[in-house]
Scaffold this motif. Structure first.
Motif, PDB file in Angstrom:
ATOM      1  N   SER A 252     -11.158 -26.966  21.204  1.00 36.13           N
ATOM      2  CA  SER A 252      -9.907 -27.693  21.738  1.00 36.13           C
ATOM      3  C   SER A 252      -8.863 -26.747  21.300  1.00 36.13           C
ATOM      4  O   SER A 252      -8.505 -26.404  22.417  1.00 36.13           O
ATOM      5  N   ILE A 253      -8.380 -26.373  20.355  1.00 34.77           N
ATOM      6  CA  ILE A 253      -7.613 -25.178  19.845  1.00 34.77           C
ATOM      7  C   ILE A 253      -8.200 -24.109  20.937  1.00 34.77           C
ATOM      8  O   ILE A 253      -6.761 -23.811  21.034  1.00 34.77           O
ATOM      9  N   LYS A 254      -9.146 -23.220  20.822  1.00 34.38           N
ATOM     10  CA  LYS A 254      -9.336 -22.500  20.966  1.00 34.38           C
ATOM     11  C   LYS A 254      -8.839 -22.472  22.890  1.00 34.38           C
ATOM     12  O   LYS A 254      -8.115 -21.635  23.339  1.00 34.38           O
ATOM     13  N   GLN A 255      -8.996 -23.713  23.401  1.00 32.58           N
ATOM     14  CA  GLN A 255      -8.776 -23.530  24.556  1.00 32.58           C
ATOM     15  C   GLN A 255      -7.887 -24.249  24.741  1.00 32.58           C
ATOM     16  O   GLN A 255      -7.070 -23.223  25.774  1.00 32.58           O
ATOM     17  N   VAL A 256      -7.087 -24.325  24.564  1.00 33.08           N
ATOM     18  CA  VAL A 256      -5.423 -24.922  23.979  1.00 33.08           C
ATOM     19  C   VAL A 256      -5.281 -23.000  24.227  1.00 33.08           C
ATOM     20  O   VAL A 256      -3.810 -22.500  24.642  1.00 33.08           O
ATOM     21  N   ASN A 257      -5.571 -22.414  23.325  1.00 32.01           N
ATOM     22  CA  ASN A 257      -5.036 -21.137  23.148  1.00 32.01           C
ATOM     23  C   ASN A 257      -4.774 -19.785  24.537  1.00 32.01           C
ATOM     24  O   ASN A 257      -4.411 -19.483  25.066  1.00 32.01           O
ATOM     25  N   GLN A 258      -5.555 -20.390  24.962  1.00 30.41           N
ATOM     26  CA  GLN A 258      -6.156 -19.346  26.036  1.00 30.41           C
ATOM     27  C   GLN A 258      -5.595 -20.274  26.788  1.00 30.41           C
ATOM     28  O   GLN A 258      -4.817 -19.547  28.273  1.00 30.41           O
ATOM     29  N   HIS A 259      -5.636 -21.031  27.385  1.00 23.76           N
ATOM     30  CA  HIS A 259      -4.506 -22.166  28.873  1.00 23.76           C
ATOM     31  C   HIS A 259      -3.207 -21.718  28.533  1.00 23.76           C
ATOM     32  O   HIS A 259      -2.820 -21.294  29.549  1.00 23.76           O
ATOM     33  N   SER A 260      -2.787 -22.168  27.108  1.00 21.59           N
ATOM     34  CA  SER A 260      -0.836 -21.965  27.046  1.00 21.59           C
ATOM     35  C   SER A 260      -0.273 -21.202  26.358  1.00 21.59           C
ATOM     36  O   SER A 260       0.280 -21.082  26.168  1.00 21.59           O
ATOM     37  N   GLN A 261      -1.551 -19.792  26.752  1.00 19.42           N
ATOM     38  CA  GLN A 261      -1.026 -19.120  25.482  1.00 19.42           C
ATOM     39  C   GLN A 261      -0.521 -18.999  23.632  1.00 19.42           C
ATOM     40  O   GLN A 261       0.793 -18.610  23.969  1.00 19.42           O
ATOM     41  N   THR A 262      -0.699 -20.101  23.572  1.00 22.55           N
ATOM     42  CA  THR A 262      -0.437 -19.990  22.404  1.00 22.55           C
ATOM     43  C   THR A 262      -1.540 -19.159  21.371  1.00 22.55           C
ATOM     44  O   THR A 262      -2.270 -18.790  21.928  1.00 22.55           O
ATOM     45  N   ALA A 263      -0.556 -19.411  19.978  1.00 23.78           N
ATOM     46  CA  ALA A 263      -1.455 -18.955  18.835  1.00 23.78           C
ATOM     47  C   ALA A 263      -1.825 -19.119  17.672  1.00 23.78           C
ATOM     48  O   ALA A 263      -1.557 -19.123  16.168  1.00 23.78           O
ATOM     49  N   TYR A 264      -2.431 -20.732  18.183  1.00 24.32           N
ATOM     50  CA  TYR A 264      -2.681 -21.571  16.567  1.00 24.32           C
ATOM     51  C   TYR A 264      -3.856 -21.277  16.150  1.00 24.32           C
ATOM     52  O   TYR A 264      -5.024 -20.867  16.458  1.00 24.32           O
ATOM     53  N   ALA A 265      -4.363 -21.975  15.034  1.00 23.19           N
ATOM     54  CA  ALA A 265      -5.140 -20.979  14.244  1.00 23.19           C
ATOM     55  C   ALA A 265      -6.822 -22.031  14.384  1.00 23.19           C
ATOM     56  O   ALA A 265      -5.594 -23.278  14.570  1.00 23.19           O
ATOM     57  N   GLU A 266      -7.590 -21.768  14.613  1.00 24.60           N
ATOM     58  CA  GLU A 266      -8.545 -21.994  15.475  1.00 24.60           C
ATOM     59  C   GLU A 266      -9.138 -23.143  14.409  1.00 24.60           C
ATOM     60  O   GLU A 266     -10.018 -22.450  13.870  1.00 24.60           O
ATOM     61  N   GLN A 267      -8.343 -24.023  14.310  1.00 28.91           N
ATOM     62  CA  GLN A 267      -9.255 -25.407  13.407  1.00 28.91           C
ATOM     63  C   GLN A 267      -8.775 -26.656  13.124  1.00 28.91           C
ATOM     64  O   GLN A 267      -7.695 -26.941  13.937  1.00 28.91           O
ATOM     65  N   PRO A 268      -9.268 -27.389  12.969  1.00 24.17           N
ATOM     66  CA  PRO A 268      -8.807 -28.707  12.500  1.00 24.17           C
ATOM     67  C   PRO A 268      -7.915 -28.812  12.790  1.00 24.17           C
ATOM     68  O   PRO A 268      -7.111 -28.811  11.991  1.00 24.17           O
ATOM     69  N   THR A 269      -6.498 -29.877  13.552  1.00 27.12           N
ATOM     70  CA  THR A 269      -5.947 -29.691  13.680  1.00 27.12           C
ATOM     71  C   THR A 269      -5.269 -30.990  13.996  1.00 27.12           C
ATOM     72  O   THR A 269      -5.523 -31.619  15.016  1.00 27.12           O
ATOM     73  N   LEU A 270      -3.679 -31.803  13.349  1.00 25.16           N
ATOM     74  CA  LEU A 270      -3.195 -33.459  13.201  1.00 25.16           C
ATOM     75  C   LEU A 270      -1.586 -32.470  14.763  1.00 25.16           C
ATOM     76  O   LEU A 270      -0.850 -31.693  13.633  1.00 25.16           O
ATOM     77  N   PHE A 271      -1.825 -32.716  15.259  1.00 23.81           N
ATOM     78  CA  PHE A 271      -0.541 -33.082  16.303  1.00 23.81           C
ATOM     79  C   PHE A 271       0.443 -34.240  15.406  1.00 23.81           C
ATOM     80  O   PHE A 271      -0.257 -35.866  15.923  1.00 23.81           O
ATOM     81  N   LEU A 272       1.609 -34.100  15.144  1.00 19.10           N
ATOM     82  CA  LEU A 272       1.860 -35.550  14.858  1.00 19.10           C
ATOM     83  C   LEU A 272       3.418 -35.824  15.201  1.00 19.10           C
ATOM     84  O   LEU A 272       3.952 -34.256  15.569  1.00 19.10           O
ATOM     85  N   GLU A 273       4.011 -36.243  15.531  1.00 16.52           N
ATOM     86  CA  GLU A 273       5.517 -36.934  16.562  1.00 16.52           C
ATOM     87  C   GLU A 273       6.400 -38.052  15.380  1.00 16.52           C
ATOM     88  O   GLU A 273       5.402 -39.038  15.230  1.00 16.52           O
ATOM     89  N   PHE A 274       7.830 -37.239  15.106  1.00 15.78           N
ATOM     90  CA  PHE A 274       8.206 -39.044  14.360  1.00 15.78           C
ATOM     91  C   PHE A 274       9.527 -39.222  15.031  1.00 15.78           C
ATOM     92  O   PHE A 274      10.177 -38.936  15.795  1.00 15.78           O
ATOM     93  N   HIS A 275       9.846 -40.588  15.175  1.00 20.09           N
ATOM     94  CA  HIS A 275      10.582 -41.138  15.525  1.00 20.09           C
ATOM     95  C   HIS A 275      11.646 -41.931  14.908  1.00 20.09           C
ATOM     96  O   HIS A 275      11.319 -42.743  14.240  1.00 20.09           O
ATOM     97  N   GLY A 276      12.729 -41.870  15.180  1.00 18.71           N
ATOM     98  CA  GLY A 276      14.082 -42.558  13.440  1.00 18.71           C
ATOM     99  C   GLY A 276      15.288 -41.709  13.720  1.00 18.71           C
ATOM    100  O   GLY A 276      15.796 -40.973  14.417  1.00 18.71           O
TER     101      GLY A 276
END
Length: 457
Positions: A252-276
């Motif tokens: 998925s990260i590979k496809q994200v990088n191609q589509h969104s022009q990002t350069a994330y490491a192609e590894q299992p990744t957690l996207f996190l968000e904190f509210h407070g």
């Protein structure tokens, strides 16, 4: 008179259509399931019009299928028996914002983004975020959830009251405005997730929340799926009130990088968000950082700036479209299972192996905070072998989830795609569901063929 002319006695003729393009638009959703044309499309603008159309359909044994924006993923809105496609998009009014009660009353055609734009004026927001800008009526019908469910809950948790037209044309309310009640059966819970098979939702009263003082996002990379899921369990066990925690696999990260022009490491990744608030958030973030690094995280980056946060979550939300744009001519098939957290990592690894074994190109994403994950496949629907492999893979993933005490659908709903698994998952309770369906819709006009297979009724 034909069906169109009969309906024009109820609804002004400009809102009753048999135009071929209009019929085509209402013959499909965003799934890979085979389209099927309705006989007519009707656009009501209020509850009374819905009531009259449903009563007419019931009296004349005509199938009626509610339609929102067609973003569903299991064929929910496809009218396989023809009849009336009841398009709710013109019922799009935000009726009342009760900011002191943290409630909002809306018509079913209001979209998630439309509601949040209005709520922002009051310092409020609606929490359920399925990714697609779906209608709230459709989200209630499928019991949608998404990225924020780990903190705020799913669609069923937000519904305080529904106005529903039953098959007989009767208008009922399923709840009230109070935060709790011990009075009577829980009809909200029954109607939410019923996919238009028990009634047509014409109004919703929903819980909303105050916009957090501070929001921070993070992206954490791991060497393995196991390590990533262990980190999620560690965060939840520590009692950190995390708002979103999404797993995106290396493919998925590979496809994200191609589509969104990002350069994330192609590894299992957690996207996190904190509210407070500012001080509490600082503690939560530091605690989370310690936990994930102890559990094998190889890189973690935090984003407080709203533009950077938006870019990070836009990359996650646009993942399905990244695959669609990357494979022109193919149709997206999305599996959807949910499991106990203790079984999640093994189920995801099993799914990854199944993808490789069957010879398809697929990616895995998941709302792992509540045990839900999806496999994204691009399928050539004109190639029978491709479709056969995709269905085989879906069946293998569902069977594995059920073997692990999970469910065949965590959020997309049953529709036609998951109907064959209902008996196995619910066993004797499936007979109770059939009894309820028969009691509320004895002629079987409401979204026929969904949830229940034909030979099960």
């Amino acid at each position: 008179m034909n069906l169109q002319e009969q309906l024009q006695q109820i609804i002004p003729k400009e809102r009753v259509s048999t135009n071929e393009t209009m019929l085509q638009q209402h013959s499909r959703d965003e799934s890979y399931h085979t389209p099927s044309l309705p006989d007519v499309v009707v656009f009501p603008i209020n509850s009374d019009e819905v009531r009259q159309v449903v009563a007419y359909a019931n009296e004349n044994n005509i199938p009626i299928v509610p339609f929102g924006l067609g973003t569903s993923l299991e064929g929910h809105v496809i009218p396989y028996e023809g009849g009336i496609s009841l398009d709710m998009s013109m019922m799009d009014k935000i009726i009342e914002v009760k900011e002191g009660d943290f409630l909002v009353k809306v018509q079913p055609g209001v979209t998630r983004s439309q509601l949040n734009k209005e709520l922002k004026k009051y310092g409020l927001f609606f929490s359920v975020d399925p990714g697609a800008d779906a209608t709230l009526g459709g989200m209630a019908a499928t019991n949608a959830s998404g990225t924020t469910s780990v903190k705020y809950g799913i669609m069923r948790d937000q519904v305080r009251d529904l106005e529903v037209v039953t098959a007989s044309g009767t208008l009922i309310h399923t709840g009230g405005l109070s935060a709790k009640s011990s009075s009577g059966y829980h009809l909200n819970g029954l109607m939410v997730g019923s996919e238009g098979t028990l009634g047509v939702i014409t109004e919703l009263t929903l819980q909303v929340y105050g916009i957090p003082e501070k929001i921070m996002a993070a992206r954490a990379s791991f060497p393995t799926i196991h390590a990533a899921v262990d980190a999620v369990v560690g965060i939840l066990s520590a009692g950190i009130p995390i708002a979103r925690v999404e797993l995106v696999d290396a493919r998925s990260i590979k496809q994200v990088n191609q589509h969104s022009q990002t350069a994330y490491a192609e590894q299992p990744t957690l996207f996190l968000e904190f509210h407070g608030n500012e001080s509490g958030l600082k503690q939560d973030v530091e605690f989370t950082k310690d936990i994930v690094l102890d559990l094998g995280c190889e890189d973690i980056a935090f984003e407080l700036d709203s533009k950077a946060r938006h870019q990070l979550w836009e990359a996650r939300h646009n993942l399905a479209y990244a695959f669609i744009h990357g494979f022109p001519g193919k149709k997206l098939m999305v599996t959807d299972v949910s499991l106990p957290l203790s079984e999640l990592s093994e189920a995801i690894i099993h799914a990854r192996e199944a993808i490789e074994n069957i010879g398809l190109d697929g990616a895995i994403v998941g709302h792992v905070g509540d045990g839900n994950f999806h496999v994204l496949l691009m399928v050539d629907v004109d190639e029978p072998e491709d479709v056969k492999k995709a269905k085989q893979l879906n069946a293998e993933i569902v069977d594995d989830a059920l073997d692990r005490s999970g469910t065949c659908t965590g959020e997309h709903g049953v529709g036609v795609g998951k109907a064959i698994y209902q008996r196995r998952e619910h066993q004797e309770a499936y007979d109770v569901m059939q009894t309820i369906k028969q009691a509320l819709d004895p002629k079987g006009i409401l979204n026929p063929g969904k949830i229940f297979t034909k030979n099960s009724l």
